[in-house]
Design a protein around this motif. Structure first.
Motif, short mmCIF file in Angstrom:
data_model
loop_
_atom_site.label_atom_id
_atom_site.label_comp_id
_atom_site.label_asym_id
_atom_site.label_seq_id
_atom_site.Cartn_x
_atom_site.Cartn_y
_atom_site.Cartn_z
N LEU A 1 0.80 -1.22 0.00
CA LEU A 1 0.00 0.00 0.00
C LEU A 1 0.84 1.27 0.00
CD1 LEU A 1 -2.73 -1.06 2.61
CD2 LEU A 1 -2.63 -1.51 0.14
N SER A 2 2.14 1.15 -0.06
CA SER A 2 3.01 2.31 0.11
C SER A 2 2.91 3.31 -1.04
CB SER A 2 4.46 1.87 0.28
OG SER A 2 4.92 1.17 -0.85
N ASN A 3 2.43 2.89 -2.21
CA ASN A 3 2.31 3.80 -3.35
C ASN A 3 0.97 4.52 -3.40
OD1 ASN A 3 4.87 3.23 -4.28
ND2 ASN A 3 4.21 1.68 -5.73
N LEU A 4 0.09 4.27 -2.44
CA LEU A 4 -1.25 4.84 -2.45
C LEU A 4 -1.35 6.00 -1.45
CD1 LEU A 4 -3.24 1.47 -2.42
CD2 LEU A 4 -2.50 2.80 -4.42
N ASP A 5 -2.32 6.90 -1.68
CA ASP A 5 -2.50 8.00 -0.74
C ASP A 5 -3.09 7.49 0.57
OD1 ASP A 5 -5.52 8.26 -0.67
OD2 ASP A 5 -5.21 8.69 -2.79
N ARG A 6 -2.99 8.31 1.61
CA ARG A 6 -3.34 7.87 2.96
C ARG A 6 -4.76 7.34 3.07
NH1 ARG A 6 -0.34 6.11 7.17
NH2 ARG A 6 -1.74 5.87 8.95
N THR A 7 -5.73 8.05 2.51
CA THR A 7 -7.13 7.63 2.61
C THR A 7 -7.34 6.28 1.95
OG1 THR A 7 -7.88 9.93 2.63
CG2 THR A 7 -9.51 8.26 2.06
N LEU A 8 -6.76 6.10 0.76
CA LEU A 8 -6.91 4.84 0.04
C LEU A 8 -6.18 3.72 0.77
CD1 LEU A 8 -8.12 3.44 -2.36
CD2 LEU A 8 -6.16 4.18 -3.75
N ARG A 9 -5.01 4.02 1.35
CA ARG A 9 -4.28 3.01 2.12
C ARG A 9 -5.14 2.49 3.27
NH1 ARG A 9 0.32 6.38 2.15
NH2 ARG A 9 0.18 6.65 4.41
N GLU A 10 -5.78 3.39 3.96
CA GLU A 10 -6.58 2.99 5.12
C GLU A 10 -7.76 2.11 4.72
OE1 GLU A 10 -7.62 6.65 6.98
OE2 GLU A 10 -5.65 6.94 7.89
N SER A 11 -8.46 2.48 3.65
CA SER A 11 -9.63 1.69 3.23
C SER A 11 -9.21 0.33 2.68
CB SER A 11 -10.45 2.45 2.19
OG SER A 11 -9.69 2.68 1.01
N LEU A 12 -8.13 0.30 1.89
CA LEU A 12 -7.69 -0.97 1.31
C LEU A 12 -7.08 -1.87 2.38
CD1 LEU A 12 -7.67 -2.45 -1.33
CD2 LEU A 12 -5.49 -1.38 -1.91
N CYS A 13 -6.45 -1.27 3.38
CA CYS A 13 -5.91 -2.04 4.50
C CYS A 13 -7.03 -2.80 5.21
CB CYS A 13 -5.20 -1.10 5.46
SG CYS A 13 -4.51 -1.91 6.91
N ILE A 14 -8.15 -2.14 5.43
CA ILE A 14 -9.29 -2.78 6.07
C ILE A 14 -9.81 -3.93 5.21
CG2 ILE A 14 -11.70 -2.44 6.77
CD1 ILE A 14 -10.89 0.44 7.54
N GLU A 15 -9.88 -3.71 3.90
CA GLU A 15 -10.37 -4.74 2.98
C GLU A 15 -9.43 -5.95 2.96
OE1 GLU A 15 -11.37 -3.42 -0.93
OE2 GLU A 15 -12.22 -1.54 -0.20
N ILE A 16 -8.12 -5.70 2.91
CA ILE A 16 -7.16 -6.80 2.89
C ILE A 16 -7.24 -7.60 4.19
CG2 ILE A 16 -4.70 -7.37 2.91
CD1 ILE A 16 -4.24 -5.07 0.97
N GLY A 17 -7.35 -6.90 5.31
CA GLY A 17 -7.47 -7.58 6.59
C GLY A 17 -8.68 -8.48 6.65
N ALA A 18 -9.82 -7.96 6.18
CA ALA A 18 -11.06 -8.77 6.18
C ALA A 18 -10.92 -9.97 5.26
CB ALA A 18 -12.24 -7.90 5.76
N LEU A 19 -10.28 -9.77 4.11
CA LEU A 19 -10.11 -10.87 3.16
C LEU A 19 -9.19 -11.95 3.72
CD1 LEU A 19 -10.58 -12.07 0.36
CD2 LEU A 19 -8.67 -10.69 -0.48
N LEU A 20 -8.10 -11.55 4.35
CA LEU A 20 -7.17 -12.53 4.91
C LEU A 20 -7.85 -13.36 5.99
CD1 LEU A 20 -3.86 -10.47 5.16
CD2 LEU A 20 -4.37 -12.33 3.58
N ARG A 21 -8.67 -12.74 6.80
CA ARG A 21 -9.37 -13.48 7.84
C ARG A 21 -10.40 -14.44 7.25
NH1 ARG A 21 -6.97 -9.62 9.52
NH2 ARG A 21 -6.22 -9.28 11.64
N ARG A 22 -11.04 -14.03 6.18
CA ARG A 22 -12.02 -14.91 5.54
C ARG A 22 -11.34 -16.10 4.88
NH1 ARG A 22 -17.36 -14.40 4.38
NH2 ARG A 22 -18.15 -15.76 2.71
N LEU A 23 -10.21 -15.85 4.23
CA LEU A 23 -9.48 -16.93 3.56
C LEU A 23 -8.82 -17.87 4.56
CD1 LEU A 23 -7.69 -14.94 0.70
CD2 LEU A 23 -9.70 -16.40 0.49
N GLY A 24 -8.32 -17.32 5.66
CA GLY A 24 -7.62 -18.14 6.64
C GLY A 24 -6.25 -18.58 6.20
N THR A 25 -5.69 -17.90 5.18
CA THR A 25 -4.37 -18.26 4.68
C THR A 25 -3.28 -17.64 5.54
OG1 THR A 25 -5.32 -18.16 2.45
CG2 THR A 25 -2.92 -18.31 2.60
#
Length: 236
Positions: free
Chosen positions: A174-198
């Protein structure tokens, strides 16, 4: 957003005595690490602390000079053995997206399936499932240049998960993205990782990002694990 959960196996990671130096400069100095199956570990620290070198060693992109790495008790790297990346069952997400500009979104996501010899007839459904997981199923025919930075990183994430990897590795995605987008995509990635369980290892220099995503944070300093901090994330 999410169609269904891919059937990913859970794989634990064990690292023992990892050492590596470049031109006499030690970048990994006896790293010991355990990542329980199904958990997300964040490697946190400033530039030059060794976190990206450790990630490359896990990926098989770099062969450490000393130490060993095991996935689920099976050695993938030691003094005698070095399994290449394609044999480790990995998915990787980089900070620069690393998408093929001449390919469509669907073709980019399908590429790992082709490399792994997945039957041609099986690929479209797997690609659509991966794109649905990241909310891009309606963008399959587009080229990367037609997407925003956040959408391109979602394509990269879909490509990483499409082959149902044993382990996911993230190098400051996420380092190439602006702060607002980093925060929203961070939440999405976290939710996805928990759903996948990988099992996942996530490199970052951002404390908030690490706490939002990881079950455990390994703070690195001068090539060593300075400390480990457990967050309140559930592993189930």
């Amino acid at each position: 957003m999410i169609a269904h959960t891919p059937d990913t196996s859970r794989t634990g990671i064990t690292v023992r005595g990892l050492r590596h130096a470049f031109n006499g400069h030690t970048v990994l100095d006896g790293v010991d690490l355990d990542v329980p199956a199904g958990t997300v570990l964040a490697l946190l620290g400033p530039s030059g602390c060794g976190k990206s070198t450790l990630l490359k060693a896990l990926a098989g992109l770099l062969r450490p000079q000393h130490g060993d790495i095991q996935f689920d008790g099976a050695t993938v790297c030691d003094a005698r053995l070095h399994e290449p990346p394609e044999r480790r069952g990995l998915g990787m997400v980089f900070q620069d997206y690393a998408l093929w500009p001449h390919m469509s979104v669907a073709q980019n996501v399908s590429f790992p399936l082709e490399m792994r010899g997945v039957a041609r007839k099986a690929r479209p459904a797997m690609v659509q499932d991966a794109l649905a997981l990241v909310g891009l199923h309606e963008h399959a025919a587009r080229r990367p240049s037609e997407l925003s930075g956040g959408q391109q990183q979602r394509v990269a994430l879909a490509r990483a998960i499409v082959a149902r990897p044993r382990v996911l590795l993230f190098d400051e995605p996420l380092s190439n993205l602006d702060r607002t987008l980093r925060e929203s995509l961070c939440i999405e990635i976290g939710a996805l990782l928990r759903r996948l369980g990988t099992t996942a290892v996530y490199v970052t220099h951002d404390h908030e990002e690490a706490h939002a995503l990881a079950h455990t944070i390994a703070r690195m300093s001068h090539g060593r694990i300075a400390d480990l901090v457990a967050t309140n994330k559930d592993t189930a």
